[in-house]
Structures are given as structure tokens and as C-alpha cells.
Enzyme design. Structure first.
Site, PDB file in Angstrom:
ATOM      1  N   ASP B 328       0.858  -1.176   0.000  1.00 46.30           N
ATOM      2  CA  ASP B 328       0.000   0.000   0.000  1.00 46.30           C
ATOM      3  C   ASP B 328       0.893   1.224   0.000  1.00 46.30           C
ATOM      4  O   ASP B 328       1.940   1.235   0.641  1.00 46.30           O
ATOM      5  CB  ASP B 328      -0.858   0.017   1.261  1.00 46.30           C
ATOM      6  CG  ASP B 328      -1.989  -0.977   1.165  1.00 46.30           C
ATOM      7  OD1 ASP B 328      -2.557  -1.100   0.071  1.00 46.30           O
ATOM      8  OD2 ASP B 328      -2.273  -1.633   2.177  1.00 46.30           O
ATOM      9  N   MET B 402     -16.030  12.576   0.228  1.00 38.73           N
ATOM     10  CA  MET B 402     -15.793  13.968   0.605  1.00 38.73           C
ATOM     11  C   MET B 402     -16.324  14.185   2.024  1.00 38.73           C
ATOM     12  O   MET B 402     -17.066  13.371   2.568  1.00 38.73           O
ATOM     13  CB  MET B 402     -16.459  14.926  -0.369  1.00 38.73           C
ATOM     14  CG  MET B 402     -17.953  14.727  -0.513  1.00 38.73           C
ATOM     15  SD  MET B 402     -18.605  15.809  -1.799  1.00 38.73           S
ATOM     16  CE  MET B 402     -20.314  15.346  -1.753  1.00 38.73           C
TER      17      MET B 402
END
Lengths: 561, 700
Positions: B328, B402
Site C-alpha cells: 500500500d 468527501m
């Protein structure tokens, strides 16, 4: 002296030129690519396959391949044994020979079916023309082809291919390799003076006025496959030392080259299968180097002769010519002796019993290792068994679990590979120990002491390695020798074949691991040298005590005198 | 938590400190380790244990026979020679020591694991647990009676009785017993990572209700104890194969030696049984046979010292074979926290306008990124222009991508992934500014993460979140590449950003805008090509990938599901450690190979020491190239060397061959010189020296 070494060098140069070309040809044959003789041979093969009911395209599993070998070999062995026992009733028996003893016939059948051709008899006085041609010569082709098929199946598996079909490989080996070359070679031998006749032995009156019976027969065709197939069983008792088998230096050169050609070339066949000619060359030179050293020390020892005899009798330098044909001299005999034990051919053009101790050392060394060219097909396979063991022992040192040609070497492979290491100790050392424990009743040794030990060990090593040459000087036509060597012959032949094919099968079905910078490359000079080291430690040191008590002790004994 | 842009798979974890600061805490006591190992070396002499190691078993049998020959030297027939009792007695002692040294090597290796297990066990004590019954009442029970599915209540100061899931309450827990991290960890229900608790850790504030997830003896600590203790140790595939080879070699030498007296008698050079046994022991691979299991155990132990618990030796061995690392980006390649670097206005807006809106959108954001936005905005002079208490937080979710704030009077400010904000603006009937894409690209090209900010239907600009690549990571990837290990970076970032980071960090390949499904797809793709894949993960959605990977390292901070799917658990939760684990795996294999090679190469010298001198009548003394003093001293020297080399190599077996990031050929060259050639030469020198000493003291 120079001339002798020149003869040796010339032979080896010719071989080094032939090997890559011949190897490539064999690769094309077994990769089923078109070859020069396609048009002529294809219909014949198609006919054979149709008659025999061989499904050309079917691949066999390891088990099926083994089964096919064992069954076909058993059938051929029984057939030949019966033929030998019935030879008194069969035609083509001009000297009216009766059936040999059952144990000799059994030993002969086993010895020829295993591509060994260890002979506890003299051909001209034991077996009829029919037995020699229909029984023995037949097995010379099929046993050589069997070995070649095993070698090819092993290479296929190692390089990730399916093993192929034994009957197809057996047929191709004969129709495209053994038979065409034998045909041409036999013609050359005929031209050079080797007889090929069905006429009975010639009875002649010598210059002294006495009559002499001169054995002859269908020798030329027998002779060439004897060499090419690494069979080594002579038509006559004294094998290639006989002037009808090997009349001159040309036939000697031809015979030396044919016996070395297939095992030498097979390394290049592997190179093409593996798509790695570099590795093939490296392995070739590795084996070549060991071979040269053995030829070198043997030749030098023969050239120097027996110092004790030279000093006390000749009073000057003399090569050791005892047990040698003068027409070949020390050099060609030394080269032959090392070549015939290196290739598991086993034909002899001189008496190995009379070699200097160094020669005894080299010949035993060759048969202990079985990879300095090695047997038909199987020699090359053993070479990769050692590569696999080397990868396994040293490969860990690059920080990955060992892999060969991108395939992981795991427990199964190690069990099978190390089984090959066990064969010789079991089938050479155990019977040798038994025979030497009863030297008077069993061994029939002609030269007691260190040399006698070599005689016994040599006999079993020759049997177990499927070489077939004899140190001779051993009274070996007894029930004990016939039966005990038969066990070594069978164990030395079929146990490794089973192990090799199972190993190949398991490698063929492995998922290949992609090569990275972290992968141990086996086609480097470094790895090849390490392999040579492992071969010497695992293959030779095991037999160091035997060599020490046999030829080495004998050598020191001679020096002391 | 990263509120705005991180993809669902991006690791979410506590910030991690420097590794040095977090060495293993469970206090491992090394005191008494050696005394215990010596004691164990003797208890291991029992035949049932010895038979597991064919090489040493044979030595043990040989010892018993030579012991009998010491009592009666003529047991197998009369043997010529003087002081046979003394000689046979010496051989017996040396052989016995050989066996003992091998047992000691194994015992020391095991002892280290046991010491670690003891330390862990000390955290596990029988406590009283408050079990919640169905009728809501509380019953005090022993922690050992708790079963899976039971509910318990723990309050500040309690030890958590068993592994479980938090189902109610918020509390901080001290997990230093297993992680070594002294800072307490916040636990609350419903979250992936923070809701699982481990038995043996201590709650230090508030209270929790926990649903037990492990039956007694099956908890995380129990598993750790049995792993480090080696109770579940089974031989790895490579170890098994090597044991087979060593057994076959032993059998070969047994055949050679068993047949030798018959050959020797024939040439009238008989050899005594004691000498034959000595020769056999010298030839069989006792060095590697004695050290093999110690090497394996020490490999596991080295992983454990790195604060990683491996579930099997097989997993450690597989590390050495890994071809591909799937990493990652966040937390592994880059530091976990991205910091706001710049506000880039679009359309007619000014930088200050962007700062103001970004500030408003971030006031509830407690992630490092959110805080850094507030900090940067403050620096540019933004101040709170509305009533904080009347505003309402809009949390980040993986779906909306968001977050933001709903201000009084229906004013909505948002920040988030550019695509997400575009969608938001469209839904509010706003226009997409034409220069937005240029700003987005500019940030991406810098390797940063662009966050768009909007107020109602109007996009103000882009926040440039700067990603910081971990120092030294590029060099480590270079090393890996040289070892033949490829690295693939996974990130939720857009294509351009991912490419820039990939280039800067020096990874071989990257996958942008990755989803959890991509992770498993990458692993499967690599495996289909025959490669071994290692990865780290912590979330529940990482579990399938962790299980699929050949080496899956779960972060201890991760979920129970992830930890169960993985074959290693990193107690420090430091994903960069994967690289170290690969090195440990390689080191383990190299050590095993080096000692095997050394052991087998030793045979040459031993042959040349013993063979020439024992066949006194065969006249091959000239092979005695070491010029050893006598038959007895030669045999004793070879045997003493053979015995002493085992303890001499124990430190190497335990610490491992020093690992160097070289390619395979360089490694082979180096190690062959050291252990192959060294293995040929060293015993010649050592045996000669021992022989000189023996001759000097008159034993020979």
C-alpha cells in the site's frame, strides 16, 4: 610418445566436432521435427506403428512409461532366454553348440536386456550364429534404444514437457539413429576387413603344417551396434582385441568414436530441449575435463610402464604392453579403456586386468560416477541428477528454496534423486563384501591381494553400472557369479530408470517459477564448477575406501618395489 | 482518520514512531537460558526423541556400541593394539559429546522461544470477569470459563479477560503487553480496527462491553505462546527434503562402512569396530544434522525479535522465495500523513478565498490532513467567520469521498476528491470551472493529492496535499530489485499522482485508483505467473487478499479477520517491515544452505585424515598428506573436530549468516568461497592442529 598423444588428441577433436551436430540431429528426431531421412523413414515408421498398434500422439505418464519399459524388457528378456536355451534345436548353428547352462543363459539374457553385455562366456564357443544375431544383436538395438528413450523422456520432463510415448521413442531411436548409423558403419567395417558371413569356422593348415580352426561369422553388423549402442558384448571372447572385430587402427578409431558419440552428443540434445546451448557447452566441457584427466593419467601410466619390471627385466623405459594388442599400442588402449568404462560401453581392446593401477583406478572411477558421458541416455540423465543435488545443497545459499530450470526441487524430487545415489552402494558393495568373505569358494580370484579386491569390485561395479567390461582374471562363469551379478545388473538398471522417470514426470507437472535476479542460474561457469565439486564429493568419496584398498594400495605397492 | 481522499483500502492506522523505540516489550528473560539448555540437552537423549533425527540417532547408537567396546574391547573379536580401553573410552566420550552438542544447539534455540513464551504467559492470568447474563444481571466468573459469544463488562483497571469485540462503550486500553506500544489505544464499537480487544491487555479508562470471540486457550495470546514456544513447530517442506537427503547420505555411508571390514579383512588389513564407528560418524553429515532444527527455530525467533509473529516456519521460508511485494502506498511507501502545502484558486477566486472555504470545510476534521489544512489556512490569516456551535459536521465516507461542514443558513462547504466535488457541484446546479483540471493536474504531477473545495455550487479551488516518501525507501527497493523482488504499489490516488510517487519511490509497478478487488486480482495475476506474493493489510476487506497471498502480514492494529487470514502478524503495525521479513526468510535459507555445504565439504579432509592411517597393512600411508601422528591421534583428531564444530557453529546457526542484498550469482560466489571452499580447507587445518596437541599430550 608424441604419436600416442597425437592419436588420443585427434580422436577427441573429431568427437568434439561431431557431438554438437549429432546432438542437434537427435533433438530434431525427438522433437518430431523433419530430418534428412524423413521421406524414406516416415512410411516405414507409419507401418511399424500401425502394425504394433502404437498411438503415435499419446503421451505417457511416468507410471505408464515405466510400465511400458518393464513389460517390453521382460518380454524381450524371456524371448531371448528361450532362444538361447533352444539354440541346439535352431538353425544357423554351424558348430553345433548346445544350450548353455540355465544360469549362464539367464545372466546373458539379463546382461543384454539391460544394455550391459557383461559376458561370462566366449561368444565363438558358446552361442550359435542364430543366438548371436537374433537374440543378442536384437537386444543390442532395443536395449540401447530403451536407454536413449529414458534419457529423452527425462530431458523432456526436466524441461517441462510431457514425457512422450515409450514405444514411439524406442522406434525412433532405432529407425532414425541406431539403424542408419549402424548400416553405414557396418559397411565401413566391412571395407576395413571385418568379416560378415554365415559360413562355418575356417579350417586351415598353418605354415607349420598343423590345422587350425579360425572362428568367424556375421561380425560387422554385430560390431557396429556393439559400439554405437554402448553394448560392448563381443562376438568373440576377447572382444575388440580380436583381429576380426577390430582389425586395424581405422576400425579402432571408428569404434572409439561411435562408442562415445551418443552420450557426448546427448548433452547438446538437452541444450536444445532446454533452449540453453550455453549450459550444454558448460556441462560438456566439465565432463570433458574430467575425462581428459582420466585419459591423461591412464595413458601416462601405461606409457611409463611397470617400473619394477622395467628396471629388473628390460633395464630401460618400456611402455606397459602386457595384455595389449601391439597394433593399438599403449595410447589407443588407454584411451579405449577409459572411454569404454566412461560410456558404459564395456567393449575392450585390451586386458583391463593388465592395466597399471592408475588404469584400474580410472576405469573404476568412471563406473562409480556413471556420468563421464555415462550410459546410453541414462548417463546424461545422471548428470542432471547431480545438477539437481547440487542445486539442492548449494542453491539455498542464494536465499531461495532450490529450483532447477524454474522448477522447485522438493521432497519428492530429492527422494528420487538420492535413490540413484543408493544404487551403487547396495549393488556393488554388499555383493563385493559377500564375495570377498568367501574368497576361496565364491570369488575365483586369480590375483589375490589388492588386485584381487579390484577384480571383484570391478565385476559388480561393471554389472551395477551396466557397463559390462570385465577386469577379467576372474573365474566368473559360475552359478554364484552369474546369479549375483544378475541381481546387480537388474538393480543397477531398473531402479534408476524408475526413479528417473518418476522424477521427470514430477518436474514436468510443476508450475515454473519465473526467473529473476534472485534466481540461481545453473548455466554459469561458477555453478558448473560447483557441480563438479559435488559430483566428486558425493560420487567419488563414497568409494574412496574401496579405491584406497584396491588400485591405490596396489599402486603404492608397485612403487615400493 | 483520513477523511477525504483515501481510497477504501488505504491503511488507516495510528501514526507510528521510529522502530528502534518499540523493541519488543514483553520482558524476555535470558537468565538461566543456558543452564536450561544444558538440562534439555540431556533430556533429549531419550531414544524416542533422537530417532526423529536420523543422523544424530546413528551417532547415539554408535556411542552405545563404543561404550560397550570400552568395557570389553574384544566384544567383536580380539583386536591388536595397546590401551584399547582408553582409546575406545575416548571415542565414546567424543561421540557422546557430539550428540550432546547437537541437542544443546536445539535446546538453546528452543530456549529463546520458551523465554519469550514465558514473558507472554505472565500477562495471561486467571482473572475474574463480569459476565453479562441474558436478564441483564452481572455474574462474576473466572475468565477461563468464558466461551465464544459471552458478553462481559470491563471497567478501568481490569484486565480484559479474553479476545473480543467491543459492542458498547468507549475506552482507552493499554496494549503494551503484546505490542510494546506504551501509548493507550482508543477502543469503540462499530469500527473496523478499534473495536477488537485482546485478552491480557488492560483497560485504563472508562468501561466497555465486550462480546467474547475466542474460547479459552484459543485466544490471540495463547496462539502467540504456542507459536514462539515452538509447540506447533513442524518441519518446513525444505527442511523435510533436506532431512531426506541427509538420511540417504547417512545410509550410503552406513553401507560403505558396514561393508568395509569384509574388504579390509580380505587384504589382511583388519580395522576395529570402534574405528569403523569413528569413521562412520566422521563421514555422516553430523554438523548440519545437529544444527538443522536449531537453524529453523532461530529463524522463527529472529522474526519474533522483529516483533512479528509467524504462524509457521513454512511462512518464514516462503518469505525467502517471494518474487513480488504488493505494498500500500500510504504508510508503507509514504508517511501516513499528507500535509496541506498550498491552496490553488480557480476562476476568479483568490488564494485567501480558497483558504477560507477550506478552513470552514475542515474545522471538524480531526485527521492529520484536516488539521494541516486548518494550520495552513490560519497561517494565511483565515479566521472563523461563523458560529461554530451552529455548524454541523459532514463525515467522510468511502462512498461520497468527501467531507465538510453544513453552516447555518443552508450554506454547504465541502472538500474531497476532485471527481466527488464535481458531482456535488453539479447536483447543486453549479458550473465546473474550466481551469480546475489544470490545477488538478499540476498537483498530481507534483505527486500530491488534489482536494477540491466548494461552497454550495461554486468550486473555489484545489488544496495541494503533499505526500512525503519515507526516507531511505528508494534504496530499499533498489536492494529488493537486486535480489530479484519486484514491488507493486497500490494506491487510491489518481493515475498521475500514482505515477509520480511510483517514480520517486522507485517501485516497479503501480496500480492507481485501486479497490480491494484490485489487490486480490494483482495477487492472483502474479501467482498465475508462478510468482510468490507477499503483502500487508489490516482491514477486514484485506482478509481475502491476505489469505490469497503466499505471505500475508497483518497489522496488529488491524481487524481480527485480517489477523486470522494472515500468516504473520506484525505487533508494531509497521508495513515497511515486510521488506525486513523477506530478508529474514532469505537469511534463514542461506544459513541452512551454508551449513549444509560446509558440512558436506568437510568430508574430504576427514577422509584424508582417517582412511590412510587405519589400514595399517595396506601401505597407503603416503595418502596421509596431513602427516598425522598416528592412527589413534588421527581418528581422535577427526572426531574431536567433528564434535567441536557443532558448538563452534551454534552462534552462526542462531544469528544467521549475515545477509547482503546481492543477486543470486554474487551470493552463490561469496557463500561458496566462504562455506564451500572454507569447508574444504578449515578441517584440514583444524584436524592438524588438534593432532599436534594430542601428540603433544601423549594421547596419540
Amino acid at each position: 610418445m608424441l604419436q600416442g598423444f597425437f592419436q588420443i588428441a585427434l580422436t577427441l577433436i573429431i568427437l568434439a566436432v561431431i557431438a554438437p551436430v549429432f546432438g542437434k540431429y537427435m533433438a530434431r528426431v525427438f522433437l518430431k521435427k523433419s530430418t534428412l531421412f524423413n521421406r524414406a523413414i516416415n512410411p516405414i515408421e507409419r507401418f511399424i506403428f500401425a502394425v504394433a498398434g502404437v498411438r503415435y500422439k499419446d503421451n505417457m505418464t511416468g507410471r505408464q512409461y515405466i510400465q511400458a519399459i518393464l513389460i517390453s524388457n521382460l518380454v524381450m528378456g524371456v524371448f531371448v532366454f528361450s532362444l538361447l536355451m533352444l539354440q541346439g534345436l535352431l538353425p544357423l548353428n554351424p558348430t553345433i553348440l548346445n544350450a548353455p547352462s540355465w544360469d549362464l543363459a539367464l545372466h546373458t539374457a539379463i546382461s543384454f536386456v539391460t544394455n550391459t553385455n557383461q559376458q561370462h562366456y566366449s561368444g565363438e564357443t558358446t552361442y550359435s550364429y542364430a543366438s548371436q544375431m537374433l537374440a543378442l544383436c536384437f537386444l543390442m538395438f532395443t536395449s540401447a534404444a530403451t536407454g536413449l528413450a529414458v534419457g529423452i523422456a527425462f530431458i523432456r520432463g526436466l524441461t517441462g514437457r510431457l514425457l512422450g510415448n515409450f514405444y514411439v521413442d524406442l522406434t525412433l531411436s532405432i529407425t532414425r539413429i541406431l539403424l542408419p548409423i549402424s548400416f553405414c558403419g557396418a559397411l565401413l567395417l566391412l571395407l576395413a576387413g571385418v568379416p560378415e558371413t554365415l559360413a562355418s569356422p575356417a579350417i586351415v593348415t598353418t605354415l607349420e603344417g598343423t590345422t587350425q580352426t579360425i572362428a568367424r561369422g556375421p561380425v560387422a553388423h554385430f560390431e557396429i551396434i556393439k559400439q554405437l549402442g554402448e553394448n560392448g558384448g563381443g562376438f568373440f571372447g576377447i572382444n575388440s582385441a580380436h583381429p576380426f572385430e577390430n582389425p586395424n587402427t581405422f576400425t579402432n578409431l571408428l569404434a572409439t568414436i561411435t562408442m562415445l558419440s551418443i552420450p557426448m552428443s546427448l548433452i547438446f540434445t538437452y541444450g536444445i530441449f532446454a533452449n540453453n546451448t550455453k549450459q550444454a557447452w558448460l556441462l560438456f566441457w566439465m565432463v570433458f575435463s574430467i575425462f581428459i584427466v582420466l585419459v591423461g593419467i591412464t595413458a601416462v601410466a601405461e606409457y611409463q610402464g611397470n617400473l619394477f619390471v622395467n628396471n629388473t627385466i628390460f633395464g630401460g623405459e618400456q611402455p606397459n604392453l602386457e595384455g595389449k594388442e601391439v597394433r593399438f599400442g599403449w595410447a589407443q588402449t588407454a584411451l579405449w579403456a577409459v572411454s569404454t568404462t566412461a560410456t558404459m560401453c564395456g567393449a575392450v581392446n585390451g586386458m583391463h586386468d593388465s592395466l597399471m593401477p592408475t588404469g584400474g583406478f580410472s576405469t573404476l572411477f568412471n563406473m562409480f560416477l556413471q556420468i563421464i558421458w555415462g550410459g546410453q541416455g541414462t548417463g546424461t540423465a545422471y548428470l542432471f541428477i547431480y545438477s539437481i543435488l547440487t542445486v539442492f545443497i548449494t542453491g539455498l545459499m542464494v536465499g531461495r528454496t532450490p529450483e532447477f530450470l524454474g522448477r522447485k526441487i522438493e521432497k519428492k524430487e530429492i527422494v528420487l534423486a538420492s535413490l540413484v545415489l543408493l544404487v551403487h552402494p547396495i549393488f556393488v558393495l554388499i555383493p563385493s563384501a559377500i564375495a570377498l568373505s568367501f574368497p576361496d569358494t565364491l570369488a575365483g580370484i586369480s590375483n589375490p591381494g589388492f588386485h584381487g579386491l579390484s577384480q571383484v569390485v570391478y565385476e559388480y561395479t561393471s554389472a551395477s553400472a551396466n557397463n559390462g567390461s570385465g577386469f577379467e582374471g576372474l573365474g566368473d562363469a559360475t552359478l554364484w557369479w552369474n546369479l549375483s551379478t544378475s541381481i546387480s545388473l537388474l538393480g543397477g538398471r531398473y531402479i534408476p530408470i524408475i526413479a528417473l522417470l518418476l522424477l521427470a514426470d514430477s518436474m514436468a507437472h510443476k508450475q515454473p517459477v519465473p526467473e529473476t535476479a534472485g534466481t540461481l542460474r545453473t548455466d554459469t561457469l561458477l555453478f558448473t564448477s560447483v557441480t563438479a565439486g559435488v559430483i566428486l564429493i558425493l560420487g567419488v568419496l563414497t568409494f574412496f575406501p574401496v579405491l584406497a584398498l584396491g588400485p591405490i594400495a596396489e599402486g603404492f605397492q608397485l612403487l615400493r618395489n | 482518520m483520513d477523511s477525504t481522499t483515501s481510497s477504501p483500502i488505504s491503511p488507516r492506522r495510528r501514526p507510528t514512531g521510529p522502530r528502534e523505540g518499540r523493541k519488543h516489550t514483553p520482558k524476555v528473560s535470558r537468565k538461566g537460558l543456558y543452564q536450561r539448555a544444558i538440562r534439555d540437552a540431556f533430556t533429549k537423549l531419550n531414544l524416542r526423541q533422537m530417532v526423529k533425527n536420523p543422523v544424530m540417532f546413528l551417532v547415539w547408537v554408535g556411542t552405545i556400541i563404543t561404550a560397550l567396546l570400552t568395557i570389553d574391547p574384544a566384544l567383536f573379536g580380539t583386536v591388536p593394539g595397546e590401551n584399547l580401553r582408553v582409546f575406545n573410552g575416548l571415542i565414546t566420550i567424543i561421540l557422546f559429546l557430539t550428540v550432546l552438542f547437537a541437542n544443546f544447539a536445539e535446546a538453546v534455540a528452543e530456549g529463546r522461544g520458551k523465554a519469550q513464551a514465558d514473558a507472554l504467559r505472565s500477562t495471561k492470568s486467571d482473572t475474574l470477569a463480569r459476565k453479562l447474563l441474558n436478564d441483564g444481571s452481572i455474574q462474576e466468573v473466572s475468565s477461563t470459563t468464558l466461551r465464544r459469544g459471552d458478553r462481559v463488562q470491563v471497567i478501568a483497571g481490569d484486565l480484559i479477560p479474553a479476545d473480543g469485540e467491543v459492542i458498547a462503550g468507549v475506552a482507552s486500553v493499554d496494549e503494551s503487553a503484546i505490542t510494546g506500544e506504551s501509548a493507550p489505544v482508543l477502543k469503540e464499537p462499530g469500527s473496523d480496527v478499534a473495536s477488537s480487544v485482546t485478552g491480557g491487555t488492560r483497560i485504563i479508562s472508562d468501561e466497555l462491553t465486550i462480546q467474547i470471540t475466542a474460547d479459552p486457550g484459543k485466544g490471540f495470546i495463547d496462539r502467540m505462546i504456542s507459536l514462539v514456544e515452538g509447540a506447533e513447530r513442524s518441519k518446513t517442506p525444505n527442511e523435510i527434503a533436506l532431512t531426506v537427503l541427509l538420511a540417504v547420505l547417512t545410509l550410503v555411508f552406513l553401507l560403505v562402512i558396514a561393508t568395509l571390514p569384509f574388504l579390509a579383512n580380505y587384504v589382511q588389513s583388519p580395522v576395529s569396530v570402534a574405528i569403523l564407528i569413528a569413521l562412520l560418524v566422521a563421514l555422516i553429515p553430523t554438523t548440519i544434522g545437529g544444527l538443522l532444527s536449531a537453524i529453523g527455530i532461530a529463524g522463527m525467533d529472529r522474526v519474533a525479535q522483529f516483533n512479528v509473529i509467524a504462524t509457521s516456519g513454512r511462512a518464514v521460508e516462503a518469505c525467502g522465495d517471494v518474487n513480488t511485494l504488493v505494498l500500500d502506498k500510504t504508510g508503507t511507501i509514504t508517511l501516513g500523513n499528507r500535509l496541506a502545502e498550498e491552496f490553488i484558486p480557480v476562476k476568479e477566486h483568490s488564494e485567501d478565498d480558497v483558504a477560507k472555504v477550506a478552513f470552514a470545510a475542515s474545522i471538524f476534521d480531526q485527521t492529520p490532513e484536516g488539521k494541516s489544512i486548518v494550520r495552513l489556512a490560519n497561517k494565511l490569516g483565515s479566521a472563523l467567520e461563523f458560529d461554530w456551535s451552529k455548524a454541523e459536521a459532514v463525515d467522510f465516507s468511502a462512498k461520497t469521498r468527501m467531507s465538510g461542514t453544513n453552516l447555518p443558513h443552508g450554506v454547504e462547504v465541502r472538500k474531497g476528491a476532485v471527481e466527488a466535488i464535481k458531482g456535488f457541484v453539479r447536483s447543486r446546479n453549479g458550473q465546473i470551472p474550466t481551469d480546475l483540471d489544470a490545477a488538478y493536474e499540476r498537483v498530481s504531477r507534483l505527486g500530491g493529492t488534489p482536494l477540491a473545495v466548494a461552497l454550495n455550487g461554486d468550486i473555489y479551488g484545489v488544496i495541494y496535499l503533499k505526500d512525503i516518501i519515507k526516507p531511505g525507501i528508494k534504496e530499499r527497493f533498489d536492494q529488493l530489485r537486486r535480489m530479484g523482488v519486484r514491488t507493486i504499489m497500490l494506491t487510491g490516488d489518481n493515475q498521475i499522482t500514482a505515477a509520480v510517487i511510483a517514480q520517486e519511490a522507485g517501485v516497479d509497478d503501480f496500480i492507481a485508483e485501486a479497490t480491494p478487488e484490485d489487490k486480490i486480482a494483482v495477487i492472483q495475476r502474479e501467482q498465475a505467473a508462478g510468482k510468490l506474493v507477499a503483502m500487508t493489510g489490516d482491514g477486514t476487506n484485506d482478509a481475502p487478499a491476505l489469505a490469497q497471498a503466499n505471505v500475508g502480514v497483518a497489522m496488529n492494529s488491524g481487524t481480527q479477520a485480517a489477523k486470522e487470514a494472515a500468516n504473520m502478524v506484525d505487533l508494531d503495525s509497521d508495513p515497511t517491515k515486510l521488506i525486513d521479513i523477506v530478508a529474514i526468510g532469505k537469511q534463514l535459507l542461506i544459513t541452512r544452505g551454508a551449513l549444509t555445504t560446509f558440512s558436506i565439504a568437510n568430508d574430504i579432509a576427514k577422509y584424508f585424515a582417517i582412511i590412510p592411517v587405519i589400514f595399517t597393512a595396506a601401505g597407503i600411508e603416503r595418502l596421509n598428506i596431513m602427516n598425522l601422528a598416528s592412527t589413534q591421534s588421527a581418528v581422535l583428531s577427526a572426531l574431536i573436530y567433528n564434535a567441536l564444530i557443532i558448538p563452534a557453529l551454534i552462534p552462526l546457526a542462531l544469528t544467521g549468516v549475515k545477509f547482503r542484498p546481492l543477486n543470486a550469482n554474487q551470493l552463490l560466489q561469496r557463500n561458496i568461497l566462504l562455506y564451500g571452499l572454507g569447508g574444504v580447507v578449515a578441517p584440514f587445518v583444524a584436524i592438524k592442529v588438534i593432532d599436534v596437541v594430542i601428540a603433544a599430550v601423549g594421547l596419540g
